[in-house]
Write a protein that holds these residues in place. Sequence first.
Motif, PDB file in Angstrom:
ATOM      1  N   ASP A 100       0.799  -1.057   0.304  1.00  0.00           N
ATOM      2  CA  ASP A 100       0.073   0.000   0.141  1.00  0.00           C
ATOM      3  C   ASP A 100       1.002   1.145   0.010  1.00  0.00           C
ATOM      4  OD1 ASP A 100      -2.449  -1.570   0.171  1.00  0.00           O
ATOM      5  OD2 ASP A 100      -1.967  -1.820   2.301  1.00  0.00           O
ATOM      6  N   THR A 111       1.711   5.278  -0.014  1.00  0.00           N
ATOM      7  CA  THR A 111       1.393   6.789   0.079  1.00  0.00           C
ATOM      8  C   THR A 111       2.453   7.546  -0.722  1.00  0.00           C
ATOM      9  OG1 THR A 111       0.917   6.234   2.365  1.00  0.00           O
ATOM     10  CG2 THR A 111       1.189   8.789   1.828  1.00  0.00           C
ATOM     11  N   SER A 140       5.818   6.864   1.434  1.00  0.00           N
ATOM     12  CA  SER A 140       5.914   5.397   2.005  1.00  0.00           C
ATOM     13  C   SER A 140       5.166   4.389   1.379  1.00  0.00           C
ATOM     14  CB  SER A 140       5.487   5.672   3.681  1.00  0.00           C
ATOM     15  OG  SER A 140       4.028   5.739   3.668  1.00  0.00           O
ATOM     16  N   ALA A 141       5.403   3.170   1.850  1.00  0.00           N
ATOM     17  CA  ALA A 141       5.066   2.015   1.353  1.00  0.00           C
ATOM     18  C   ALA A 141       4.808   0.999   2.620  1.00  0.00           C
ATOM     19  CB  ALA A 141       5.716   1.412   0.310  1.00  0.00           C
ATOM     20  N   THR A 142       3.592   0.239   2.633  1.00  0.00           N
ATOM     21  CA  THR A 142       3.190  -0.560   4.011  1.00  0.00           C
ATOM     22  C   THR A 142       3.387  -1.862   3.338  1.00  0.00           C
ATOM     23  OG1 THR A 142       2.030   0.934   5.000  1.00  0.00           O
ATOM     24  CG2 THR A 142       1.704  -1.153   5.561  1.00  0.00           C
ATOM     25  N   GLN A 187       2.993  -6.059   4.026  1.00  0.00           N
ATOM     26  CA  GLN A 187       2.713  -7.001   4.848  1.00  0.00           C
ATOM     27  C   GLN A 187       2.513  -8.392   3.816  1.00  0.00           C
ATOM     28  OE1 GLN A 187      -1.169  -6.379   6.110  1.00  0.00           O
ATOM     29  NE2 GLN A 187      -0.682  -7.028   8.176  1.00  0.00           N
ATOM     30  N   SER A 206       3.268  -5.858   9.790  1.00  0.00           N
ATOM     31  CA  SER A 206       3.310  -4.991   8.491  1.00  0.00           C
ATOM     32  C   SER A 206       4.618  -4.075   8.738  1.00  0.00           C
ATOM     33  CB  SER A 206       2.246  -4.232   8.205  1.00  0.00           C
ATOM     34  OG  SER A 206       1.858  -3.361   9.323  1.00  0.00           O
ATOM     35  N   VAL A 207       5.377  -3.635   7.711  1.00  0.00           N
ATOM     36  CA  VAL A 207       6.488  -2.856   7.900  1.00  0.00           C
ATOM     37  C   VAL A 207       6.148  -1.378   6.940  1.00  0.00           C
ATOM     38  CG1 VAL A 207       8.897  -2.776   7.279  1.00  0.00           C
ATOM     39  CG2 VAL A 207       8.047  -4.937   8.457  1.00  0.00           C
ATOM     40  N   GLU A 208       6.543  -0.277   7.531  1.00  0.00           N
ATOM     41  CA  GLU A 208       6.362   0.645   7.124  1.00  0.00           C
ATOM     42  C   GLU A 208       7.850   1.057   6.228  1.00  0.00           C
ATOM     43  OE1 GLU A 208       3.895   4.010   6.058  1.00  0.00           O
ATOM     44  OE2 GLU A 208       3.571   2.405   7.085  1.00  0.00           O
ATOM     45  N   THR A 228       9.903   3.975   4.322  1.00  0.00           N
ATOM     46  CA  THR A 228       9.993   5.439   4.197  1.00  0.00           C
ATOM     47  C   THR A 228      10.882   5.739   3.004  1.00  0.00           C
ATOM     48  OG1 THR A 228       9.293   6.002   6.443  1.00  0.00           O
ATOM     49  CG2 THR A 228      10.144   7.835   5.067  1.00  0.00           C
ATOM     50  N   SER A 279      13.474   0.698   6.205  1.00  0.00           N
ATOM     51  CA  SER A 279      12.385  -0.080   6.678  1.00  0.00           C
ATOM     52  C   SER A 279      12.273   0.094   8.039  1.00  0.00           C
ATOM     53  CB  SER A 279      12.688  -1.419   6.354  1.00  0.00           C
ATOM     54  OG  SER A 279      11.817  -2.526   6.894  1.00  0.00           O
ATOM     55  N   SER A 280      11.113   0.125   8.583  1.00  0.00           N
ATOM     56  CA  SER A 280      10.898   0.329   9.938  1.00  0.00           C
ATOM     57  C   SER A 280      11.125  -0.950  10.825  1.00  0.00           C
ATOM     58  CB  SER A 280       9.346   0.419  10.297  1.00  0.00           C
ATOM     59  OG  SER A 280       8.424  -0.405   9.894  1.00  0.00           O
TER      60      SER A 280
END
Length: 151
Positions: free
Chosen positions: A81, A83, A100-102, A104, A117-119, A121, A139-140
């Motif tokens: 997903d 943004t 950003s991209a999520t 999962q 899930s990982v965000e 940036t 990556s978060s």
Amino acid sequence: MAGAIASIGMLALAPAAHADDKSVTTHVYKFYHAGGFSTTRTGEIDFTVTETRDGSGLVDVKGTLSGHNNVQGSALGIKMDFTQPYVVSGDKGRYELKGSATLQSCIVKQLPVCGPSVEVTFNAVVNFAGPQSPATARSSNDSVFSIYDTP
């Protein structure tokens, strides 16, 4: 006489058209994500940064994110997903884009419950003058989805 008027009209238009000259440059930064607790590539995310310049310098900066899974990513059912990037700050000196991209993963795509899930940036800074730095991605949680840039 009509030919003389037409050529005068064309001469009058030429400087105005030249004054509006803009150059557009596009850079595509390619990143890939590794999922499943390994460095195996499971997909790719492209961060496209487009700069518009005119005779006075940097006029506008735009960015887009897009991505796709490869065979391994499709088997894991990785969802992406996005943004889309937006200008965080901008002036005549520099513009900064962030998006950003999520990510999962679901072992079976049809299950309503998925893994963590990982965000991710993405960041790009476009300077008024001088060399541009490459875009970056972070990556978060690197242990779930590591992010690498392609050479």
